[in-house]
Write an enzyme that holds these catalytic residues in place. Structure first.
Site, mmCIF file in Angstrom:
data_model
loop_
_atom_site.group_PDB
_atom_site.id
_atom_site.type_symbol
_atom_site.label_atom_id
_atom_site.label_comp_id
_atom_site.label_asym_id
_atom_site.label_seq_id
_atom_site.Cartn_x
_atom_site.Cartn_y
_atom_site.Cartn_z
ATOM 1 N N GLY A 45 30.265 48.347 48.387
ATOM 2 C CA GLY A 45 30.413 46.955 48.792
ATOM 3 C C GLY A 45 30.668 46.735 50.260
ATOM 4 C CE1 TYR A 46 35.130 48.538 51.553
ATOM 5 C CE2 TYR A 46 34.951 50.721 52.522
ATOM 6 C CZ TYR A 46 35.686 49.777 51.837
ATOM 7 O OH TYR A 46 36.971 50.071 51.440
ATOM 8 N N GLY A 47 29.608 46.094 53.669
ATOM 9 C CA GLY A 47 28.390 45.696 54.364
ATOM 10 C C GLY A 47 27.166 45.780 53.478
#
Length: 316
Positions: free
Chosen positions: A52-54
């Site tokens: 879910g990071y970036g």
């Protein structure tokens, strides 16, 4: 850098982890490379990212650097699943088996590896039965896609329930770790999460050990234009700790730093690193220069009287 066991498992990691939440978005390839080089040269091994990071950009960038900057087998690669981005930019929370396992496969492709060392459920979701979520962790281990598994952002009872379920039947993958927010500005996990982790053999990986950057003292006289607090992505995230209570804690950290000849960052980070049950705080930085400020704490240890004073001023 010293190595610590992750809970009661055979997995060992450096006692500081490198967080990559901003990689691929606010941190470009050049800065990411410099950070990874500095971290590895300091003896760091734990690299933490998430699907879910970036929207996967962090994993993609980390994957591009693996093998170039550092050998895959020389690091402990940790990622998470359960949070993803919808087309409209909002966050989707899904811990179903039908989401988690395809998300893991996508993470492996972005990272360019055949397995991760630690795969974590990014958050608790009441929309999916816990046993289904945990069965996905079992599958990840038995299929060789993950060596160890853990949870993230679980409360105390959630941590205990999940860990007990995994220990109840031989053949299930035991939980190795829990990743939770923990700092002098957020000590809520001490009441139930840390005791549950200790009782059930989970390592604790604190995220945001610097109080979302506030404990560095950079916000004492305002919000610097180049800080996360001025970023549209993180203004609200940082702003939650810009209140009167936080200001008192920050001032106490600053006074301790002045007396020791340290920086406020060093005081705040060493406090978390050496808390009972903690395996490795995960530190993130905008630049390699900022990261080196965190990497310089290896030989530092807080005097007991300073620890007691900080405990007192930060108690809820």
């Amino acid at each position: 850098m010293q190595q610590r066991a992750v809970g009661s498992t055979g997995l060992t990691v450096s006692r500081l982890g490198l967080g990559t939440m901003t990689w691929g978005r606010d941190t470009d390839e050049h800065e990411a490379r410099d950070q990874l080089v500095a971290f590895v040269e300091a003896g760091g091994t734990l690299l933490d990212t998430a699907a879910g990071y970036g929207a996967g950009a962090s994993e993609t960038l980390l994957g591009q650097l693996l093998g170039d900057v550092v050998a895959r087998d020389d690091v402990v690669l940790a990622t998470k699943a359960g949070i993803s981005a919808r087309p409209d930019g909002s966050r989707r929370h899904d811990t179903s088996r039908g989401h988690l396992l395809p998300a893991l496969d996508a993470s492996l492709r972005r990272l360019g590896v055949d397995h991760v060392d630690l795969w974590q459920v990014h958050l608790w979701s009441g929309a999916t039965p816990l046993e289904e979520t945990l069965a996905a962790l079992d599958t990840a281990v038995t299929s060789g896609r993950a060596s160890y598994v853990g949870v993230s952002n679980y409360s105390g009872w959630q941590t205990a329930q999940a860990a007990t379920w995994q220990r109840a039947v031989p053949g299930r993958a035991p939980l190795a770790s829990t990743q939770v927010e923990y700092s002098l500005l957020n000590r809520g996990v001490e009441a139930e999460v840390l005791p549950a982790a200790a009782a059930l053999g989970l390592g604790v990986l604190p995220w945001s050990p610097l109080g979302r950057g506030v404990l560095t003292g950079k916000y004492r006289s305002g919000t610097p234009s180049d800080s996360r607090g001025a970023s549209p992505h993180f203004a609200g995230f940082v702003g939650a700790y810009l209140d009167d209570r936080a200001a008192r804690v920050v001032e106490a950290v600053a006074r301790a730093a002045d007396g020791l000849g340290w920086t406020p960052l060093e005081v705040a980070l060493v406090w978390v690193r050496d808390r009972p049950g903690v395996t490795a705080p995960v530190v993130g930085a905008r630049t390699a220069a900022q990261l080196r400020g965190s990497l310089g704490v290896e030989e530092l240890e807080l005097p007991a009287e300073i620890v007691a004073a900080l405990d007192d001023v930060s108690a809820d």
